[in-house]
Structures are given as structure tokens and as C-alpha cells.
Design an enzyme around this catalytic site. Structure first.
Site, PDB file in Angstrom:
ATOM      1  CG  HIS A 232      -5.362  -3.582   0.707  1.00 31.65           C
ATOM      2  ND1 HIS A 232      -5.012  -3.132  -0.272  1.00 31.65           N
ATOM      3  CD2 HIS A 232      -5.270  -2.769   1.785  1.00 31.65           C
ATOM      4  CE1 HIS A 232      -4.048  -2.045  -0.132  1.00 31.65           C
ATOM      5  NE2 HIS A 232      -4.248  -1.772   1.139  1.00 31.65           N
TER       6      HIS A 232
ATOM      7  CG  ASP B 231      -1.866   0.922   1.150  1.00 30.73           C
ATOM      8  OD1 ASP B 231      -3.183   0.748   0.482  1.00 30.73           O
ATOM      9  OD2 ASP B 231      -1.715   2.142   1.834  1.00 30.73           O
TER      10      ASP B 231
END
Length: 299
Positions: free
Chosen positions: A279, A114
Site C-alpha cells: 500500500h 490513500d
């Protein structure tokens, strides 16, 4: 047999914790464990170095594993962003190179998730002599990200636009209920909620609550200097020369882009994997992530 997941106290068992000076007035809280060739692991949003707890324990069996809190996050320093560059990925990447050097490593492998993947990407472009291998988890380079975020389907990235606004408004809005804001992403992006146990979730929310201005500054930089730096590199034809692995959900299908194709333009030596977990993949599928990192390091 893969290592058991640690779900109790939010810590990296067996790791030593240091504060390492990387710039004037900026020290990074860093967990270091294991021995062998070095790999630096950079966390994402809205997390801290704790997100790597399972993967770090695995890799520490035969690598020196370095897990910092990025500047502006966790227990690392949070300098004021007086000129719009304190949280550029170029600045944060320089932190990482100085951190590794301070720990005795001129060259190292680097993996980021991320926001940490954007820092890792920038380190790979800006410091190719230092970064031997690069892994980026569930992100697109900044330039490509802004180009594909369009239409109603891009509403999933509302936070990108919110935190790109001039100083004042986003900070006040998020600070009004930070647990709701940051907790929203922990809930939305996890396919396996049990992968982030209560103690770790609390640690993430506590850390984010204390870092609203710096987290916003990190995101704001992606609509400013980070975008400018990526655009300049694209125009100059700069690429990542080291072996690169990208692990990514198939979110390109909803937004109408081919993630592998976009990454190939930056990384000639690319291995791109589309994965089926959420994620927070280092917490949801740590054995798979550690395995992919080991494959990368063997290239």
C-alpha cells in the site's frame, strides 16, 4: 540511475518549508522544491508529506514539486469540525487549489495516495480547470468504496466503520492507545517494512498522536458529505476529463470487484495499473511511482 533513498532524518532534502494560508484559520505546512511545471503530491493515512520524500526528490529534477500536509494532519492546522464539513474532501480539495494559487500556479498536476487520493479525486471533479493531470494511488472513489465493502472480507476496512461513528466514541477509543492503532496500519499495509525507517515511522506516529480528532473527522466525512458529493456527481454524469493514472494493489480480487472497471466510470482517459507492491507504494517502489507520474505528465 534512480536517486538514492534517504533513510536518515525525516525531511525532504533541498526543499523549502512554508506555512501557506488557504482558508480562515487554516494554514498548510508545505514543502516546495525543484523548478518547472508544478505537481502537487498529497499524502495518505497514517502519514504526512514525508511519504513522498523519494518521489519528490526524483520529480524535483524538472518539476516544481509541492508537498503539503493535509489540513488536520502533520504540521498543518487542525480546525474543529463544528458542522461536519471541515474535513469533507470538497473542503480539503479547495485547500489544495488555494495552496497552488498562493504559490503562483493556477494550473497544476495532482497526485494523491490513500486519503490524499480522495482529496485529489475531488479536486479533479470540482476544479477541472485547475488540475491538468491526476494520479490516484491505491484507493477507490468514496461511493464505490462503500458499495464494495461488504461481507467478512470487508473486515480489513474496520477503521472506516469505526471512524464513521458519531463524535466521541472513536476519538476516545483511538486516543487510548494511538501508537497501537496507527502503528497497526503501518505494519499491516507495508510489504517492505524497511521502506519506512524508524525515524520516519516515529514522525508519523508523533503526528497522528497529535491529530486524533481531525483524522477521525476526515474519515467521518467519507460516510457523510463525501458520499453525498460522489453520489450527486454520479447522478449528474460528471467525470474526470483530464488524463488519469491509477496505481492499485489487486485487493479487488478479495472483495469481488474490478477496480479498473469502477475507475473507468469516472475517468474516460484512464490508465490503470495493478501493481505488486504494498500500500505504501511511494515508499516501497518510489522509482516505479515516479516513472508512472512522468508517463502521466507526458500524456
Amino acid at each position: 540511475m534512480p536517486p538514492a533513498r534517504h533513510t536518515a532524518a525525516p525531511t525532504l532534502p533541498g526543499f523549502e518549508h512554508h506555512r501557506v494560508q488557504v482558508a480562515d484559520g487554516v494554514a498548510l505546512h508545505t514543502a516546495v522544491g525543484g523548478s518547472g511545471s508544478p505537481i502537487v503530491l498529497l499524502h495518505g493515512f497514517p502519514q504526512t508529506h514525508l511519504m513522498w520524500r523519494h518521489v519528490a526528490a526524483d520529480l524535483a529534477a524538472d518539476h516544481t514539486v509541492i508537498c503539503p500536509d493535509l489540513r488536520g494532519y502533520g504540521a498543518s492546522d487542525k480546525p474543529a469540525d463544528t458542522d461536519g464539513t471541515a474535513y469533507s474532501k470538497r473542503t480539503m480539495a479547495a485547500d489544495v487549489v488555494r495552496l497552488a494559487r498562493a504559490l503562483g500556479h493556477e494550473r497544476f498536476a495532482l497526485a494523491g495516495h490513500d486519503r490524499g487520493a480522495l482529496v485529489a479525486f475531488r479536486a479533479g471533479v470540482d476544479h477541472p480547470a485547475a488540475v491538468t493531470h491526476l494520479a490516484c494511488l491505491d484507493v477507490l472513489p468514496t461511493l464505490d468504496m462503500w458499495q464494495v465493502m461488504r461481507g467478512a472480507d470487508a473486515a480489513v476496512g474496520f477503521h472506516l466503520y469505526l471512524m464513521a461513528q458519531p463524535p466521541g466514541l472513536p476519538e476516545r477509543m483511538i486516543a487510548a492507545d494511538p501508537d497501537l492503532f496507527f502503528g497497526h496500519f503501518l505494519d499491516l499495509w507495508a510489504r517492505d517494512p524497511g521502506a519506512i525507517p524508524d525515524g520516519v515511522r516515529t514522525a508519523y506516529l508523533d503526528a497522528c498522536r497529535a491529530a486524533v480528532p481531525s483524522i477521525v473527522a476526515d474519515y467521518r466525512a467519507s460516510a457523510g458529505p463525501d458520499l453525498e458529493h460522489d453520489r450527486a456527481d454520479r447522478e449528474a454524469g460528471r467525470v474526470l476529463g483530464m488524463p488519469v493514472t491509477v496505481l492499485q494493489q489487486d485487493w479487488g480480487a478479495a472483495l469481488g470487484f474490478d477496480a479498473r472497471d469502477l475507475w473507468s466510470g469516472w475517468a474516460p482517459r484512464l490508465v490503470h495499473r495493478t501493481v505488486g507492491f504494498g500500500h505504501f507504494m511511494a515508499e516501497e517502489a518510489p522509482e516505479r511511482v515516479a516513472g508512472e507520474l512522468r508517463h502521466l505528465l507526458a500524456r
